[in-house]
Design an enzyme around this catalytic site. Sequence first.
Site, PDB file in Angstrom:
ATOM      1  N   GLY A   1      12.780 -10.946   5.016  1.00  0.00           N
ATOM      2  CA  GLY A   1      11.640 -10.044   4.852  1.00  0.00           C
ATOM      3  C   GLY A   1      11.429  -9.138   6.051  1.00  0.00           C
ATOM      4  O   GLY A   1      10.327  -8.645   6.275  1.00  0.00           O
TER       5      GLY A   1
ATOM      6  N   ASP B   1       9.652   0.937   5.032  1.00  0.00           N
ATOM      7  CA  ASP B   1      10.680   0.310   5.861  1.00  0.00           C
ATOM      8  C   ASP B   1      11.610   1.337   6.502  1.00  0.00           C
ATOM      9  O   ASP B   1      11.965   1.236   7.679  1.00  0.00           O
ATOM     10  CB  ASP B   1      11.485  -0.697   5.028  1.00  0.00           C
ATOM     11  CG  ASP B   1      10.591  -1.788   4.448  1.00  0.00           C
ATOM     12  OD1 ASP B   1       9.439  -1.923   4.913  1.00  0.00           O
ATOM     13  OD2 ASP B   1      11.036  -2.490   3.525  1.00  0.00           O
TER      14      ASP B   1
ATOM     15  N   THR C   1       0.831  -1.203   0.000  1.00  0.00           N
ATOM     16  CA  THR C   1       0.000   0.000   0.000  1.00  0.00           C
ATOM     17  C   THR C   1       0.868   1.256   0.000  1.00  0.00           C
ATOM     18  O   THR C   1       0.404   2.315  -0.408  1.00  0.00           O
ATOM     19  CB  THR C   1      -0.903   0.020   1.253  1.00  0.00           C
ATOM     20  OG1 THR C   1      -0.105  -0.359   2.378  1.00  0.00           O
ATOM     21  CG2 THR C   1      -2.058  -0.967   1.116  1.00  0.00           C
ATOM     22  N   ASP C   2       2.140   1.142   0.442  1.00  0.00           N
ATOM     23  CA  ASP C   2       2.939   2.375   0.585  1.00  0.00           C
ATOM     24  C   ASP C   2       3.175   3.064  -0.750  1.00  0.00           C
ATOM     25  O   ASP C   2       2.982   4.269  -0.884  1.00  0.00           O
ATOM     26  CB  ASP C   2       4.248   2.131   1.371  1.00  0.00           C
ATOM     27  CG  ASP C   2       5.212   1.126   0.773  1.00  0.00           C
ATOM     28  OD1 ASP C   2       4.857   0.445  -0.217  1.00  0.00           O
ATOM     29  OD2 ASP C   2       6.344   1.006   1.311  1.00  0.00           O
TER      30      ASP C   2
HETATM   31  C1  GAF Z   1       8.997  -4.083   0.818  1.00  0.00           C
HETATM   32  C2  GAF Z   1       9.189  -2.629   0.412  1.00  0.00           C
HETATM   33  F1  GAF Z   1      10.468  -2.236   0.667  1.00  0.00           F
HETATM   34  C3  GAF Z   1       8.193  -1.728   1.118  1.00  0.00           C
HETATM   35  O1  GAF Z   1       8.326  -0.412   0.646  1.00  0.00           O
HETATM   36  C4  GAF Z   1       6.757  -2.238   0.926  1.00  0.00           C
HETATM   37  O2  GAF Z   1       6.295  -1.940  -0.358  1.00  0.00           O
HETATM   38  C5  GAF Z   1       6.672  -3.733   1.227  1.00  0.00           C
HETATM   39  O3  GAF Z   1       7.653  -4.471   0.537  1.00  0.00           O
HETATM   40  C6  GAF Z   1       5.319  -4.288   0.889  1.00  0.00           C
HETATM   41  O4  GAF Z   1       4.355  -3.734   1.727  1.00  0.00           O
HETATM   42  O5  GAF Z   1       9.297  -4.253   2.178  1.00  0.00           O
END
Ligand code: GAF
Length: 404
Positions: A144, A192, A49-50
């Site tokens: 992850g 993140d 969603t980011d």
């Molecule tokens: C990875 C990405 F780095 C994050 O920005 C995010 O998109 C995530 O995947 C999925 O929610 O961690």
Amino acid sequence: MTSGPAATVAAGRRHVADQGAQWFRGCFGRAPQGVWLAPGRVNLVGEHTDYNNGFVLPFALGQGVAAAAARRDDDVLALRTRRDPSAAADIPLNRLRAGGVSARDGIPGWARYPAGVAWALLTAGHPVHGASLAIDSCLAGGAGLSSSAALECSVALTLTELTGVTVPRRELAALARRAENDFVGVPSGIMDQSASLLCEAGHALLLDCKSLAATQVPFDPAGAGLRVLVIDTRAKHELTDGEYGSRQAECAEAARRLGVPSLRAVTGADEVAALDDPVLQRRARHVVTDNERVLEVAALLRSSAGGDAFGEVGGLLTRSHVSLRDDFEVSWPEADVAVDVAVAAGALGARMTGGGFGGSAIALVPDSAAARVEEQIRAAYAGRGWAEPGFMTAVPSGAAERML
Ligand code: GAF
């Protein structure tokens, strides 16, 4: 003497910082000027969603990456990592200043992240001094849990504090993301780095990725007799393998066809029915419904500071997983099995966490059911001939900090 999860986190961080300082002495023959540690994260809910300008709800782990460092006089960035002592890099800063993206050529894979941070700081007009950095970590890579962002953020804090410049943490998060996107070449969103730099202990971070408004939401599973169990499925996860980028492209295409600037602007799952491509419809439905789930989970946590609401929170986590599995199609067999078995064995809810295609799952588990959940997941993996999964309890912890 204090005890409990917070004290365990503090002792663990102290240990990796001490180890990093020792590693620095071994590499450079002197003491570091300081050690900075940045944590990895677990995302509670709000996946993919980011980069759609939506909502996310991560919390920082106790575990992270430590950078022991000291300034140098020769304008060189000297980079060492205890994970791979042979992959050392000595990079003249003027090469980064002048070279832009092509400056990464010839730099070992892991060192592109710290070099990219120096490049992003320089490109934004911040001064960067030559420095020696020795990196150590207590966070598994490829699980992850955002070890790359932890590396970037530890280096961002190190380089700015060594140089004596204060860069607001939100800007630092944006620069660390820029390093990853434009220097390393990985097209990640802002979640993140924000988690690593902005989280507070005992809280999850509700981040509006459009306005970048960050709100601390109380999250104390231990206080309710629960734990967030992290299950390392041992399937390695890589954001560079193209699937992540293709999901981004599909989301952008869905938004374009719906005539909105981003999927954030779509507020009801029924609106995605206007998409006649079934794949784009599923991708968009995931994003729209996961945004809703983030806001619901945040509201539940706020309303009762957890307590009674955790049952409902668990249900939302599991629904998020189903959506990632069936609509967004980024889960993987080991995560699906971990989620199903955890829920059947007594977890309130479970889901994959992070970008997908490998890495970790999380389960919200009553303390009384934790041993059973672990045992049954282990047995399910063994029965399929899969590698034994790893388990750890995730404690909502504080953001990046100077340790020594
Ligand atoms: C990875 C990405 F780095 C994050 O920005 C995010 O998109 C995530 O995947 C999925 O929610 O961690």
